[in-house]
Motif scaffolding. Structure first.
Motif, PDB file in Angstrom:
ATOM      1  N   ARG A   1      18.998 -28.108   8.017  1.00 60.83           N
ATOM      2  CA  ARG A   1      20.447 -28.107   7.562  1.00 60.83           C
ATOM      3  C   ARG A   1      20.668 -26.575   7.800  1.00 60.83           C
ATOM      4  O   ARG A   1      21.923 -26.045   7.812  1.00 60.83           O
ATOM      5  CB  ARG A   1      20.754 -28.437   6.433  1.00 60.83           C
ATOM      6  CG  ARG A   1      20.931 -30.033   6.329  1.00 60.83           C
ATOM      7  CD  ARG A   1      21.168 -30.524   4.758  1.00 60.83           C
ATOM      8  NE  ARG A   1      21.668 -32.019   4.966  1.00 60.83           N
ATOM      9  CZ  ARG A   1      21.816 -32.840   4.034  1.00 60.83           C
ATOM     10  NH1 ARG A   1      21.667 -32.166   2.831  1.00 60.83           N
ATOM     11  NH2 ARG A   1      21.989 -34.034   4.122  1.00 60.83           N
TER      12      ARG A   1
ATOM     13  N   MET B   1      23.694 -16.577   9.186  1.00 61.06           N
ATOM     14  CA  MET B   1      24.646 -16.133   8.030  1.00 61.06           C
ATOM     15  C   MET B   1      25.700 -15.255   8.582  1.00 61.06           C
ATOM     16  O   MET B   1      26.907 -15.498   8.301  1.00 61.06           O
ATOM     17  CB  MET B   1      23.793 -15.237   7.094  1.00 61.06           C
ATOM     18  CG  MET B   1      22.934 -16.243   6.188  1.00 61.06           C
ATOM     19  SD  MET B   1      23.850 -17.474   5.284  1.00 61.06           S
ATOM     20  CE  MET B   1      24.680 -16.309   3.750  1.00 61.06           C
TER      21      MET B   1
ATOM     22  N   LYS C   1      19.581 -34.334  -1.446  1.00 57.35           N
ATOM     23  CA  LYS C   1      21.071 -33.538  -1.630  1.00 57.35           C
ATOM     24  C   LYS C   1      21.666 -33.090  -0.536  1.00 57.35           C
ATOM     25  O   LYS C   1      21.773 -32.038  -0.119  1.00 57.35           O
ATOM     26  CB  LYS C   1      20.773 -32.241  -2.809  1.00 57.35           C
ATOM     27  CG  LYS C   1      20.909 -32.867  -4.236  1.00 57.35           C
ATOM     28  CD  LYS C   1      20.712 -31.726  -5.251  1.00 57.35           C
ATOM     29  CE  LYS C   1      20.392 -32.212  -6.652  1.00 57.35           C
ATOM     30  NZ  LYS C   1      19.936 -30.983  -7.374  1.00 57.35           N
TER      31      LYS C   1
ATOM     32  N   LYS D   1      26.670 -22.387  15.845  1.00 57.35           N
ATOM     33  CA  LYS D   1      27.069 -23.732  15.843  1.00 57.35           C
ATOM     34  C   LYS D   1      27.547 -24.083  17.483  1.00 57.35           C
ATOM     35  O   LYS D   1      27.274 -25.256  17.847  1.00 57.35           O
ATOM     36  CB  LYS D   1      28.198 -24.009  14.932  1.00 57.35           C
ATOM     37  CG  LYS D   1      28.148 -23.951  13.574  1.00 57.35           C
ATOM     38  CD  LYS D   1      29.243 -24.102  12.723  1.00 57.35           C
ATOM     39  CE  LYS D   1      28.853 -23.848  11.285  1.00 57.35           C
ATOM     40  NZ  LYS D   1      30.336 -23.836  10.541  1.00 57.35           N
TER      41      LYS D   1
ATOM     42  N   THR E   1      21.281 -25.091  11.178  1.00 59.56           N
ATOM     43  CA  THR E   1      22.441 -25.665  11.622  1.00 59.56           C
ATOM     44  C   THR E   1      23.536 -25.175  11.046  1.00 59.56           C
ATOM     45  O   THR E   1      24.775 -25.549  11.156  1.00 59.56           O
ATOM     46  CB  THR E   1      22.539 -27.373  11.687  1.00 59.56           C
ATOM     47  OG1 THR E   1      22.385 -27.715  10.324  1.00 59.56           O
ATOM     48  CG2 THR E   1      21.573 -28.031  12.499  1.00 59.56           C
ATOM     49  N   CYS E   2      23.561 -24.132  10.049  1.00 61.13           N
ATOM     50  CA  CYS E   2      24.528 -23.599   9.334  1.00 61.13           C
ATOM     51  C   CYS E   2      25.264 -24.625   8.349  1.00 61.13           C
ATOM     52  O   CYS E   2      26.369 -24.222   8.000  1.00 61.13           O
ATOM     53  CB  CYS E   2      25.546 -22.909  10.145  1.00 61.13           C
ATOM     54  SG  CYS E   2      24.943 -21.921  11.526  1.00 61.13           S
ATOM     55  N   PHE E   3      24.633 -25.561   7.893  1.00 58.26           N
ATOM     56  CA  PHE E   3      25.094 -26.659   7.146  1.00 58.26           C
ATOM     57  C   PHE E   3      25.015 -26.083   5.764  1.00 58.26           C
ATOM     58  O   PHE E   3      25.649 -26.169   4.774  1.00 58.26           O
ATOM     59  CB  PHE E   3      24.638 -27.924   7.180  1.00 58.26           C
ATOM     60  CG  PHE E   3      25.335 -28.933   6.137  1.00 58.26           C
ATOM     61  CD1 PHE E   3      26.719 -29.426   6.406  1.00 58.26           C
ATOM     62  CD2 PHE E   3      24.526 -29.521   5.297  1.00 58.26           C
ATOM     63  CE1 PHE E   3      27.024 -30.371   5.529  1.00 58.26           C
ATOM     64  CE2 PHE E   3      25.179 -30.333   4.391  1.00 58.26           C
ATOM     65  CZ  PHE E   3      26.515 -30.703   4.676  1.00 58.26           C
ATOM     66  N   LEU E   4      23.838 -25.396   5.311  1.00 59.30           N
ATOM     67  CA  LEU E   4      23.496 -24.956   4.139  1.00 59.30           C
ATOM     68  C   LEU E   4      23.078 -23.381   4.407  1.00 59.30           C
ATOM     69  O   LEU E   4      22.543 -22.985   5.475  1.00 59.30           O
ATOM     70  CB  LEU E   4      22.311 -25.596   3.607  1.00 59.30           C
ATOM     71  CG  LEU E   4      22.316 -27.021   3.233  1.00 59.30           C
ATOM     72  CD1 LEU E   4      20.911 -27.427   2.568  1.00 59.30           C
ATOM     73  CD2 LEU E   4      23.518 -27.093   1.855  1.00 59.30           C
ATOM     74  N   PRO E   5      23.446 -22.575   3.443  1.00 61.53           N
ATOM     75  CA  PRO E   5      22.951 -20.963   3.610  1.00 61.53           C
ATOM     76  C   PRO E   5      21.534 -20.934   2.911  1.00 61.53           C
ATOM     77  O   PRO E   5      21.183 -21.617   1.820  1.00 61.53           O
ATOM     78  CB  PRO E   5      24.086 -20.364   2.905  1.00 61.53           C
ATOM     79  CG  PRO E   5      24.449 -21.287   1.686  1.00 61.53           C
ATOM     80  CD  PRO E   5      24.468 -22.674   2.322  1.00 61.53           C
ATOM     81  N   PRO E   6      20.641 -20.144   3.556  1.00 64.93           N
ATOM     82  CA  PRO E   6      19.379 -19.915   2.928  1.00 64.93           C
ATOM     83  C   PRO E   6      19.403 -19.286   1.444  1.00 64.93           C
ATOM     84  O   PRO E   6      20.348 -18.272   1.358  1.00 64.93           O
ATOM     85  CB  PRO E   6      18.562 -19.293   3.884  1.00 64.93           C
ATOM     86  CG  PRO E   6      19.569 -18.616   4.675  1.00 64.93           C
ATOM     87  CD  PRO E   6      20.662 -19.335   4.865  1.00 64.93           C
TER      88      PRO E   6
ATOM     89  N   PRO F   1      21.857 -35.564  12.311  1.00 62.54           N
ATOM     90  CA  PRO F   1      21.383 -35.622  10.816  1.00 62.54           C
ATOM     91  C   PRO F   1      20.820 -36.777  10.805  1.00 62.54           C
ATOM     92  O   PRO F   1      20.740 -37.925  11.499  1.00 62.54           O
ATOM     93  CB  PRO F   1      22.812 -35.592   9.975  1.00 62.54           C
ATOM     94  CG  PRO F   1      24.131 -35.115  10.999  1.00 62.54           C
ATOM     95  CD  PRO F   1      23.432 -35.486  12.432  1.00 62.54           C
TER      96      PRO F   1
ATOM     97  N   LYS G   1      14.760 -21.824   0.349  1.00 59.68           N
ATOM     98  CA  LYS G   1      15.879 -22.375  -0.381  1.00 59.68           C
ATOM     99  C   LYS G   1      15.668 -22.959  -1.567  1.00 59.68           C
ATOM    100  O   LYS G   1      14.829 -23.938  -1.816  1.00 59.68           O
ATOM    101  CB  LYS G   1      16.472 -23.772   0.572  1.00 59.68           C
ATOM    102  CG  LYS G   1      17.504 -24.462   0.223  1.00 59.68           C
ATOM    103  CD  LYS G   1      18.902 -23.468   0.410  1.00 59.68           C
ATOM    104  CE  LYS G   1      20.041 -24.320  -0.382  1.00 59.68           C
ATOM    105  NZ  LYS G   1      21.211 -23.419  -0.381  1.00 59.68           N
TER     106      LYS G   1
ATOM    107  N   LEU H   1      29.666 -19.396  13.703  1.00 61.38           N
ATOM    108  CA  LEU H   1      30.370 -20.079  14.677  1.00 61.38           C
ATOM    109  C   LEU H   1      29.585 -20.064  16.110  1.00 61.38           C
ATOM    110  O   LEU H   1      29.529 -20.917  16.716  1.00 61.38           O
ATOM    111  CB  LEU H   1      31.495 -19.410  14.568  1.00 61.38           C
ATOM    112  CG  LEU H   1      32.932 -20.254  14.640  1.00 61.38           C
ATOM    113  CD1 LEU H   1      32.691 -21.145  13.275  1.00 61.38           C
ATOM    114  CD2 LEU H   1      34.278 -19.568  14.558  1.00 61.38           C
TER     115      LEU H   1
ATOM    116  N   TYR I   1      23.277 -31.301  16.792  1.00 58.32           N
ATOM    117  CA  TYR I   1      22.418 -31.976  15.499  1.00 58.32           C
ATOM    118  C   TYR I   1      22.858 -33.235  15.416  1.00 58.32           C
ATOM    119  O   TYR I   1      23.817 -33.652  15.319  1.00 58.32           O
ATOM    120  CB  TYR I   1      23.056 -30.927  14.408  1.00 58.32           C
ATOM    121  CG  TYR I   1      22.582 -31.272  13.073  1.00 58.32           C
ATOM    122  CD1 TYR I   1      21.234 -31.586  12.916  1.00 58.32           C
ATOM    123  CD2 TYR I   1      23.306 -31.297  11.849  1.00 58.32           C
ATOM    124  CE1 TYR I   1      20.659 -31.634  11.717  1.00 58.32           C
ATOM    125  CE2 TYR I   1      22.976 -31.475  10.585  1.00 58.32           C
ATOM    126  CZ  TYR I   1      21.570 -31.926  10.486  1.00 58.32           C
ATOM    127  OH  TYR I   1      21.194 -32.128   9.322  1.00 58.32           O
TER     128      TYR I   1
END
Lengths: 329, 255
Positions: A45, A66, A329, A73, A48-53, A80, A9, A70, A78
């Motif tokens: 993250r 990716m 971030k 999730k 948990t699909c919060f951020l894409p790699p 945080p 990432k 759904l 999760y």
């Protein structure tokens, strides 16, 4: 259950996670260890699909983060870093809301809420506004929302931060109870945390994977050798400390014998072995064959603390502010 | 669909757990009530004078009170809408609860539509305050109800449009004040665009006038229900919500 391959990432200026690969088996508790800014939160993250790699793939419970976010999730709980709670809601109201969002039907929701309220010991504050709760209670509400839909995978970012020692023990017990049917990844920078609750450890530092192993193996592997404390009974100055040390040094596989301060009635030595040699049996035999009494023998493995420092300070010890920024971030 | 309703209900409720909903409703009721008082007083005075002068002109409540009043309401709404939308997503970003929403098995669009609907419901409550005054006119006069209904539809559509724009702006920052400020500025700009047409009737001016959210409301205020205006508002709502969805997506890539 969780399979991560070549995960990378990048943020605008920094690489937060750099080509990490690991696998977690079903039902395991895995500790995710690293100094602040190492990339723990970023990795979580992504899982948990919060951020894409930026590169690489992550597969949770058979679904790619990716391709099928759904489905992933649905199977993930999760927590945080800061518990995601709404201060203006009551605890039970909040849990109903989150549970329904996570797909629990209106018929089942009340049962599930009572269930997690019991598990996380929230009975007393059930009808209080979350904004009025202490940090510890908020953290527990956060854990409750993570487990409410009985997810296959639990991802907890520093679950015990802000709790008092009694609560920490309670949470550890809860986690142990949850492991088995749930796969758990918990991140922490508190080492004793990992020693207490995890079976395996993943250590990352500055975005790179440093080590991944069971807690016990890691301790041994890093030392490369084993250290044993030996206490020989001494009556009226017999046997002589020098004699014992000499005799112990002659045991095959021993690299070093250090005499420690002697307590009354015992001579204490710390014996280190050569790489990969098991010396305990030989040590015991030597002592007994010499006609001495063996009071105590225990291995003095390196604490995880030592290993951690050893591993993460192999590179620059101080984390750069840039890497920290990346994590925040 | 259930998640849209869930989020909508939660948003709507949380307006009422703080003072914001009550403040906005009170503020609107006060200003609108004052406008109602002045408009009614003037009309009554004027018609009394007319009667004394011997002119028998029947009062037209629709033209003389309701139309300017609901036009006034649409202007007040411009000032209230930023305060409704500013917290929608900016607050979740600030407190970190956005992580909960974005890691729940709910797609982005459901989150956005749910939040927008929640804001919409509050806006309807605020507009509801004006119904008290208008109902008085119906109790003591005989205004035509159809243009009133059309004007309310216009208010709802215009509000929906501005709320959607506000929701979009709220996704771009984690600072509520900035979200509110920028939304207010955009609302003001869209309002000012309508003035532009007064001076410029060329093709450029026509385009600008078409884009102004207020010009489209004029027809509704007159009681004219035209497809053109309805389509304009609906497509603006869709466009703004679409932008919001894109902005949420970019959030994941940038954050």
């Amino acid at each position: 259950m969780i399979k991560v391959e070549g995960l990378t990432k990048r943020y605008a200026r920094t690489v937060a996670v750099d080509n990490i690969s690991f696998e977690v088996e079903k039902g395991q508790i895995v500790g995710f260890l690293g100094p602040n800014g190492a990339g723990k939160t970023t990795t979580m993250r992504i899982l948990t699909c919060f951020l894409p790699p930026s590169e690489g793939s992550a597969n949770v419970a058979g679904f790619d983060v990716m391709a099928n976010p759904l489905e992933v999730k649905k199977r993930i709980g999760y927590l945080p870093e800061t518990p995601p709670v709404y201060p203006e809601m009551e605890v039970s109201e909040y849990l109903v809301y989150v549970g329904r969002l996570k797909g629990i039907s209106s018929g089942e929701i009340n049962g599930k809420v009572s269930d997690v309220v019991g598990k996380c010991a929230l009975g007393e504050v059930r009808n209080k506004l979350i904004g009025q709760l202490s940090k510890g209670y908020r953290q527990r509400v956060g854990i409750a929302q993570a487990i409410i839909h009985n997810p296959a995978v639990l991802i907890l970012d520093e679950p015990t931060s802000g709790l008092d020692p009694k609560q920490i023990i309670e949470i550890r017990e809860l986690l142990r109870h949850l492991a088995g049917e749930h796969t758990i990844i918990l991140s922490t920078h508190i080492l004793s945390e990992v020693e207490h609750s995890c079976e395996r450890v993943i250590i990352i530092s500055r975005g790179k994977l440093v080590a991944i192993d069971s807690v016990a193996n890691l301790t041994n592997r890093l030392r490369g050798s084993e250290a044993v404390a030996v206490e020989v009974q001494a009556v009226d100055g017999q046997p002589n400390a020098g004699d014992v040390q000499q005799r112990l040094e002659q045991v095959s596989g021993v690299s070093r014998v250090m005499a420690k301060e002697s307590k009354d009635g015992g001579l204490l030595f710390e014996v280190e072995s050569l790489q990969g040699r098991h010396i305990r049996a030989d040590l015991a035999r030597t002592v007994v064959n010499s006609g001495w009494n063996l009071n105590e023998m225990r291995s003095v493995g390196l604490s995880l603390e030592d290993i951690f420092l050893q591993l993460t300070s192999a590179e620059k010890p101080a984390e750069s502010s840039a890497a920290q920024e990346g994590e925040k971030k | 669909m259930t998640s849209v309703l869930l989020i909508c209900k939660k948003e709507f409720k949380s307006y009422f757990t703080g003072p914001i909903a009550y403040l906005l409703m009170a503020f609107f009721a006060l200003i609108f009530g004052f406008g109602f008082y002045t408009a009614t007083r003037d009309v009554v005075r004027f018609s009394l004078q007319a009667q004394m002068m011997g002119q028998q002109q029947p009062m037209n409540l629709n033209d003389q009170i309701i139309r300017p009043l609901l036009g006034f309401a649409s202007t007040i709404a411009l000032f209230l809408i930023p305060m409704i939308t500013m917290r929608l997503i900016a607050e979740e970003k600030k407190t970190g609860t956005i992580e909960l929403l974005l890691t729940s098995p709910v797609n982005d669009l459901a989150i956005i539509v749910g939040k927008w609907l929640g804001a919409m419901l509050l806006y309807l409550c605020i507009l509801g305050m004006s119904v008290i005054n208008i109902a008085m006119l119906f109790a003591w006069g005989k205004p035509d109800w159809k243009p009133v209904a059309v004007a309310y539809l216009g208010l709802i559509l215009q509000g929906g449009c501005l709320l959607a724009i506000g929701t979009f702006i709220s996704t771009t920052t984690k600072n509520q004040i900035i979200a509110g400020g920028v939304t207010f500025f955009v609302c003001l700009l869209l309002w000012l665009l309508s003035w532009f047409t007064a001076f410029d009737t060329g093709p450029f001016g026509q385009v600008i006038a078409y884009l102004s959210i207020i010009t489209h409301f004029d027809n509704f205020a007159k009681g004219l229900l035209s497809t053109k205006d309805v389509v304009f508002y609906l497509s603006m709502i869709f466009f703004a919500l679409f932008l919001t969805a894109r902005s949420m997506e970019s959030l994941r890539w940038r954050s």
